[in-house]
Write a protein that holds these residues in place. Structure first.
Motif, mmCIF file in Angstrom:
data_model
loop_
_atom_site.group_PDB
_atom_site.id
_atom_site.type_symbol
_atom_site.label_atom_id
_atom_site.label_comp_id
_atom_site.label_asym_id
_atom_site.label_seq_id
_atom_site.Cartn_x
_atom_site.Cartn_y
_atom_site.Cartn_z
ATOM 1 N N ILE A 1 2.022 7.342 -3.127
ATOM 2 C CA ILE A 1 3.093 7.096 -2.163
ATOM 3 C C ILE A 1 2.760 7.803 -0.856
ATOM 4 O O ILE A 1 2.424 8.996 -0.855
ATOM 5 C CB ILE A 1 4.439 7.613 -2.698
ATOM 6 N N THR A 2 2.869 7.099 0.266
ATOM 7 C CA THR A 2 2.686 7.734 1.570
ATOM 8 C C THR A 2 4.046 8.118 2.142
ATOM 9 O O THR A 2 5.040 7.424 1.950
ATOM 10 C CB THR A 2 1.964 6.809 2.561
ATOM 11 N N GLY B 1 5.996 10.812 1.377
ATOM 12 C CA GLY B 1 6.885 11.017 0.238
ATOM 13 C C GLY B 1 7.689 12.296 0.227
ATOM 14 O O GLY B 1 8.394 12.556 -0.749
ATOM 15 N N GLY C 1 11.210 8.291 1.134
ATOM 16 C CA GLY C 1 9.995 8.624 0.392
ATOM 17 C C GLY C 1 10.248 9.598 -0.730
ATOM 18 O O GLY C 1 9.730 9.444 -1.844
ATOM 19 N N VAL D 1 9.582 9.156 -4.742
ATOM 20 C CA VAL D 1 8.803 10.101 -5.557
ATOM 21 C C VAL D 1 9.621 10.558 -6.757
ATOM 22 O O VAL D 1 9.150 10.529 -7.907
ATOM 23 C CB VAL D 1 8.368 11.312 -4.708
ATOM 24 N N PHE E 1 1.510 11.950 -3.882
ATOM 25 C CA PHE E 1 2.039 11.560 -2.582
ATOM 26 C C PHE E 1 1.472 12.445 -1.497
ATOM 27 O O PHE E 1 0.978 13.550 -1.743
ATOM 28 C CB PHE E 1 3.571 11.576 -2.573
ATOM 29 N N ASP F 1 2.110 13.619 2.829
ATOM 30 C CA ASP F 1 3.060 13.698 3.932
ATOM 31 C C ASP F 1 2.547 14.758 4.897
ATOM 32 O O ASP F 1 1.832 15.677 4.494
ATOM 33 C CB ASP F 1 4.458 14.080 3.439
#
Length: 250
Positions: free
Chosen positions: A16-17, A19, A24, A28, A40, A42
């Motif tokens: 996940i980008t 997150g 986001g 998650v 993820f 961030d």
């Protein structure tokens, strides 16, 4: 708010980008609650570690500036080395800072595209070989109702987000040959801490409520619930589609 249980997501590996906060973070947390193995990234390092501290098992996390494509793809390689090839990719990262047309410079335009558009292409490029090895996968791109509702004061964001459906539809057929599904989830006016601080004035909330068919707050969990469905085997026949979660705003 309760969510459905998706047995097919247990032990699935998910990347996940963006997150660490807002939508986001809800994504998650939701995958972790399903028993998925979550990685993820961030740029918000403190918030990312704080989220990891709340979850068990602890997700894989790294601070990454997505405008640096080499760093982004390196992080995906590192995460897959630790966890394995990813079954699911969620392209969530975005920044909807407001700006006026007359103030846009080439440098600012490039920066907005580098955050809101470009990363999705290169994350997909990175995870697809692994999905092919796994025999399939699910890619979920996050769109926006902002440009669809003709919201002003962020033309660069509108340009970037309007391309999301093009990316989804343009890749659906070639990826489908390898049983990789790709869809867009388009959030409506979602109540996040950031939006409450910056944009959601009483006047704005009243305007949103007047436009929505359903008189309710759209929450990050509402978006996460749709993402879970599209990541699961329950949506095995869904690809090349846009799924709006906007309480009928559009």
């Amino acid at each position: 708010m309760t969510s459905s249980s998706y047995p097919s997501l247990r032990d699935r590996r998910v990347f996940i980008t963006g997150g660490a906060t807002g939508i986001g973070a809800a994504i998650v947390e939701s995958f972790a609650a399903q028993g998925a193995k979550v990685a993820f990234i961030d740029i918000a390092e403190a918030e990312g570690h704080a989220l990891c501290d709340r979850l068990s098992p602890r997700p894989w996390f790294k601070k990454v500036d997505v405008t640096d494509i080499q760093a982004l793809q390196t992080a995906i390689r590192e995460a897959s080395s630790d966890l394995g090839d990813f079954h699911v990719l969620v392209n969530n990262v975005a920044n909807d800072d407001r700006h006026k047309l007359e103030d846009v410079t080439p440098e600012y335009y490039d920066n907005r595209i580098a955050i809101n558009q470009r990363p999705a292409t290169f994350t997909i490029q990175s995870v697809v070989p692994g999905m092919k090895r796994l025999g399939g996968g699910s890619i979920i791109n996050l769109g926006s109702v902002g440009w669809q509702s003709k919201t002003g004061d962020y033309v660069c964001y509108a340009v970037a987000k309007s391309s999301t459906d093009g990316l989804t539809r343009g890749l659906a057929r070639p990826l489908g040959k390898d049983k990789i599904r790709i869809n867009t989830v388009t959030p409506g006016c979602v109540t996040t801490e950031r939006q409450k601080k910056l944009w959601l004035t009483p006047e704005a909330v009243a305007s949103i409520n007047a436009a929505q068919c359903l008189q309710l707050e759209v929450l990050p969990q509402d978006i996460a619930n749709m993402v879970l469905y599209l990541a699961s085997d329950d949506s095995r026949a869904c690809t090349a589609q846009e799924f709006r979660v906007d309480a009928g705003f559009i």
